[in-house]
Design an enzyme around this catalytic site. Structure first.
Site, PDB file in Angstrom:
ATOM      1  N   SER A   1      16.228 -15.960 -18.755  1.00  0.00           N
ATOM      2  CA  SER A   1      16.861 -14.621 -19.345  1.00  0.00           C
ATOM      3  C   SER A   1      15.884 -13.564 -19.726  1.00  0.00           C
ATOM      4  O   SER A   1      14.811 -14.177 -20.186  1.00  0.00           O
ATOM      5  CB  SER A   1      17.692 -15.032 -20.498  1.00  0.00           C
ATOM      6  OG  SER A   1      18.037 -14.051 -21.253  1.00  0.00           O
TER       7      SER A   1
ATOM      8  N   ASP B   1      19.777  -8.102 -32.167  1.00  0.00           N
ATOM      9  CA  ASP B   1      19.858  -7.195 -31.307  1.00  0.00           C
ATOM     10  C   ASP B   1      18.631  -6.435 -30.956  1.00  0.00           C
ATOM     11  O   ASP B   1      17.920  -5.793 -31.972  1.00  0.00           O
ATOM     12  CB  ASP B   1      21.018  -6.239 -31.350  1.00  0.00           C
ATOM     13  CG  ASP B   1      22.410  -7.136 -30.561  1.00  0.00           C
ATOM     14  OD1 ASP B   1      21.997  -8.165 -30.350  1.00  0.00           O
ATOM     15  OD2 ASP B   1      23.461  -6.476 -30.767  1.00  0.00           O
TER      16      ASP B   1
ATOM     17  N   PHE C   1      19.154 -10.188 -16.641  1.00  0.00           N
ATOM     18  CA  PHE C   1      19.610  -9.046 -17.519  1.00  0.00           C
ATOM     19  C   PHE C   1      20.806  -9.199 -18.134  1.00  0.00           C
ATOM     20  O   PHE C   1      21.326 -10.424 -18.302  1.00  0.00           O
ATOM     21  CB  PHE C   1      19.097  -7.526 -16.912  1.00  0.00           C
ATOM     22  CG  PHE C   1      17.631  -7.494 -17.400  1.00  0.00           C
ATOM     23  CD1 PHE C   1      16.714  -8.220 -16.590  1.00  0.00           C
ATOM     24  CD2 PHE C   1      17.167  -6.679 -18.321  1.00  0.00           C
ATOM     25  CE1 PHE C   1      15.382  -8.187 -16.639  1.00  0.00           C
ATOM     26  CE2 PHE C   1      15.770  -6.759 -18.635  1.00  0.00           C
ATOM     27  CZ  PHE C   1      14.823  -7.356 -17.809  1.00  0.00           C
TER      28      PHE C   1
ATOM     29  N   LYS D   1      14.886 -20.879 -23.550  1.00  0.00           N
ATOM     30  CA  LYS D   1      14.545 -20.366 -22.079  1.00  0.00           C
ATOM     31  C   LYS D   1      13.120 -20.152 -21.907  1.00  0.00           C
ATOM     32  O   LYS D   1      12.464 -20.701 -21.203  1.00  0.00           O
ATOM     33  CB  LYS D   1      15.048 -19.065 -22.111  1.00  0.00           C
ATOM     34  CG  LYS D   1      16.853 -19.186 -21.870  1.00  0.00           C
ATOM     35  CD  LYS D   1      17.249 -19.803 -20.660  1.00  0.00           C
ATOM     36  CE  LYS D   1      18.764 -20.019 -20.280  1.00  0.00           C
ATOM     37  NZ  LYS D   1      19.107 -20.808 -19.393  1.00  0.00           N
TER      38      LYS D   1
ATOM     39  N   TYR E   1      18.569 -20.433 -28.736  1.00  0.00           N
ATOM     40  CA  TYR E   1      18.856 -20.227 -27.217  1.00  0.00           C
ATOM     41  C   TYR E   1      17.738 -19.474 -26.268  1.00  0.00           C
ATOM     42  O   TYR E   1      17.469 -19.785 -25.697  1.00  0.00           O
ATOM     43  CB  TYR E   1      20.352 -19.372 -27.151  1.00  0.00           C
ATOM     44  CG  TYR E   1      20.335 -18.605 -25.857  1.00  0.00           C
ATOM     45  CD1 TYR E   1      20.698 -19.438 -24.789  1.00  0.00           C
ATOM     46  CD2 TYR E   1      19.981 -17.408 -25.896  1.00  0.00           C
ATOM     47  CE1 TYR E   1      20.666 -18.776 -23.321  1.00  0.00           C
ATOM     48  CE2 TYR E   1      20.082 -16.774 -24.192  1.00  0.00           C
ATOM     49  CZ  TYR E   1      20.461 -17.641 -23.240  1.00  0.00           C
ATOM     50  OH  TYR E   1      20.541 -16.964 -22.039  1.00  0.00           O
TER      51      TYR E   1
HETATM   52  C1  UD1 Z   1      23.188 -11.484 -25.320  1.00  0.00           C
HETATM   53  C2  UD1 Z   1      22.127 -12.450 -26.014  1.00  0.00           C
HETATM   54  C3  UD1 Z   1      21.242 -12.824 -24.784  1.00  0.00           C
HETATM   55  C4  UD1 Z   1      21.774 -13.524 -23.817  1.00  0.00           C
HETATM   56  C5  UD1 Z   1      22.910 -12.692 -23.194  1.00  0.00           C
HETATM   57  C6  UD1 Z   1      23.873 -13.288 -22.247  1.00  0.00           C
HETATM   58  C7  UD1 Z   1      22.010 -11.430 -28.285  1.00  0.00           C
HETATM   59  C8  UD1 Z   1      21.084 -11.073 -29.348  1.00  0.00           C
HETATM   60  N1  UD1 Z   1      21.458 -11.686 -27.054  1.00  0.00           N
HETATM   61  O1  UD1 Z   1      22.668 -10.359 -24.809  1.00  0.00           O
HETATM   62  O2  UD1 Z   1      20.152 -13.624 -25.295  1.00  0.00           O
HETATM   63  O3  UD1 Z   1      21.063 -13.845 -22.756  1.00  0.00           O
HETATM   64  O4  UD1 Z   1      23.790 -12.274 -24.212  1.00  0.00           O
HETATM   65  O5  UD1 Z   1      24.775 -14.337 -22.764  1.00  0.00           O
HETATM   66  O6  UD1 Z   1      22.928 -12.020 -28.753  1.00  0.00           O
HETATM   67  N2  UD1 Z   1      27.924  -5.372 -28.360  1.00  0.00           N
HETATM   68  C9  UD1 Z   1      28.988  -4.488 -29.209  1.00  0.00           C
HETATM   69  N3  UD1 Z   1      30.157  -5.244 -29.436  1.00  0.00           N
HETATM   70  C10 UD1 Z   1      30.519  -6.474 -28.901  1.00  0.00           C
HETATM   71  C11 UD1 Z   1      29.400  -7.071 -28.125  1.00  0.00           C
HETATM   72  C12 UD1 Z   1      28.299  -6.454 -27.951  1.00  0.00           C
HETATM   73  O7  UD1 Z   1      28.848  -3.492 -29.314  1.00  0.00           O
HETATM   74  O8  UD1 Z   1      31.437  -6.840 -29.380  1.00  0.00           O
HETATM   75  C13 UD1 Z   1      26.683  -4.658 -28.041  1.00  0.00           C
HETATM   76  C14 UD1 Z   1      25.480  -5.136 -28.461  1.00  0.00           C
HETATM   77  O9  UD1 Z   1      24.850  -4.833 -29.721  1.00  0.00           O
HETATM   78  C15 UD1 Z   1      24.532  -4.995 -27.229  1.00  0.00           C
HETATM   79  C16 UD1 Z   1      25.527  -4.659 -26.028  1.00  0.00           C
HETATM   80  O10 UD1 Z   1      26.751  -4.669 -26.601  1.00  0.00           O
HETATM   81  O11 UD1 Z   1      23.945  -3.610 -27.487  1.00  0.00           O
HETATM   82  C17 UD1 Z   1      25.297  -5.880 -25.178  1.00  0.00           C
HETATM   83  O12 UD1 Z   1      25.517  -7.065 -25.782  1.00  0.00           O
HETATM   84  P1  UD1 Z   1      25.936  -8.596 -25.377  1.00  0.00           P
HETATM   85  O13 UD1 Z   1      26.781  -8.443 -24.186  1.00  0.00           O
HETATM   86  O14 UD1 Z   1      26.316  -9.529 -26.422  1.00  0.00           O
HETATM   87  O15 UD1 Z   1      24.430  -8.938 -24.330  1.00  0.00           O
HETATM   88  P2  UD1 Z   1      22.989  -8.929 -25.121  1.00  0.00           P
HETATM   89  O16 UD1 Z   1      23.040  -8.785 -26.487  1.00  0.00           O
HETATM   90  O17 UD1 Z   1      22.311  -7.874 -24.419  1.00  0.00           O
END
Ligand code: UD1
Length: 337
Positions: A124, A294, A179, A154, A150
């Site tokens: 990841s 995040d 990603f 990795k 988690y």
């Molecule tokens: C997350 C994990 C990462 C993992 C990946 C796949 C964290 C910090 N990182 O990535 O380790 O490999 O998922 O499972 O959790 N967001 C919102 N509202 C929501 C959900 C997300 O605003 O309800 C935003 C987040 O702040 C971020 C973006 O959307 O900016 C993507 O979030 P998300 O889909 O959870 O992925 P990651 O955080 O990048």
């Protein structure tokens, strides 16, 4: 090739199974079904017309895994078996480390016993921790400020694979640093089926669209990005699946890490408007506090995978939104519903 797909019934596994079959490979799935179900594989069989052998087994149990795999021959392993919920990993670190580390050690041990020398591992972009330089290249330091078990599992798995390969030079391994996988097969037959409240953005948005959730919470709007919301590199899961096939078919000696991303960054609000446009449904949202752990921005430099694997992501964020919706709207409660 006959490919052992560990964790093959999950979201990425099912799409990878389909891509492998489409490229002429034979697929043998091993899964403990702790966070997946057999329906995904049955649908892969229906979509492809191929038969997939399924073995129910917990890879973190070495003896049981030896027995379960004994009657099956395979030429390569794609290892996607693991737990992946970031928040849960901070509450249950022992379970996360046991599952995610033991399964890798056991697979490597069985591979060595059986002289299977090809491994593709599901890593990841989280191993990069807080990015120092964007876009992220594979030579970016690993392990800098990873914030949860988690993510550490990795990074540790990557190191374990490197150490095992150093002692067993016949092993060729690829570390695929994903990603943000999104979307679904365009048929809408297989897709992401999170249990409980989704923690990832796209499934949450899709559940708002179908009416299962009232509104999206946008985690923070004062990041140093164009619109203040977090920026990620969203990659269509079928592109990701094809990345596994390319990695397998171009496997070389030693251990090589590749980013699987598009090279394009999209903010949370970009994704919301892409979804609204692709699907024609408004997504209500509110801005709430940033989520702990995040990062502001994570975007891949995918050029190494292009140069060495001949692989490039070809699908757009609009494609991913449309396909997520095809899955969500035809399976409002996921598999088995
Ligand atoms: C997350 C994990 C990462 C993992 C990946 C796949 C964290 C910090 N990182 O990535 O380790 O490999 O998922 O499972 O959790 N967001 C919102 N509202 C929501 C959900 C997300 O605003 O309800 C935003 C987040 O702040 C971020 C973006 O959307 O900016 C993507 O979030 P998300 O889909 O959870 O992925 P990651 O955080 O990048």
């Amino acid at each position: 090739m006959r490919v052992l797909l560990a964790g093959g019934a999950g979201y990425i596994g099912a799409h990878t199974a389909l891509a492998l079959i489409e490229h002429g490979h034979e697929v043998l799935v091993v899964d403990d079904f702790s966070n997946s179900c057999i329906d995904s594989i049955q649908r892969v069989e229906a979509l492809s017309g191929a038969t997939v052998t399924v073995i129910e087994n917990d890879l973190s149990n070495l003896e049981a895994s030896r027995v379960a795999l004994a009657g099956h021959d395979f030429d390569a392993v794609i290892h996607l078996a693991g737990l992946k919920a970031v928040g849960e990993s901070t509450e249950q670190p022992i379970r996360y480390y046991r599952t995610n580390i033991d399964s890798t050690l056991n697979l490597l041990e069985i591979m060595r016993e059986r002289a299977v020398t090809k491994l593709v591992f599901s890593s990841s972009a989280t191993v990069y921790g807080t990015p120092e330089l964007l876009p992220l290249r594979e030579d970016h330091p690993v392990g800098n400020n990873i914030t949860n078990p988690y993510g550490w599992s990795k990074a540790m798995n990557e190191q374990i694979i490197r150490d095992v390969q150093a002692a067993w030079p016949e092993l060729g391994a690829v570390l695929l640093r994903y990603f943000n996988p999104v979307g679904a097969h365009p048929s809408g037959q297989i897709g992401e089926d999170p249990s409980g409240v989704p923690s990832n953005l796209m499934p949450y948005v899709a559940q708002v669209a179908i009416g299962r959730r009232e509104r999206l919470s946008v985690f923070g709007n004062d990041y140093p990005t164009d619109d203040g919301t977090g920026v990620r590199d969203y990659i269509h899961v079928m592109d990701l699946a094809e990345g596994h096939v390319a990695a397998l078919e171009h496997l070389r000696d030693g251990v090589t890490a590749y980013n699987l991303g598009t090279g394009r960054g999209s903010s949370v609000l970009d994704l919301v408007s892409a979804f609204e446009q692709a699907v024609g449904i408004a997504i209500p949202y509110e801005i709430v506090a940033a989520r702990a752990g995040d990062v502001a921005e994570a975007v891949a430099d995918p050029s190494l995978a292009h140069a060495e694997l001949g692989w490039t992501a070809t699908r757009s964020l609009a494609d991913a939104c449309r396909d997520s919706w095809a899955w969500q709207s035809s399976n409002p409660n996921g598999y088995g519903a």
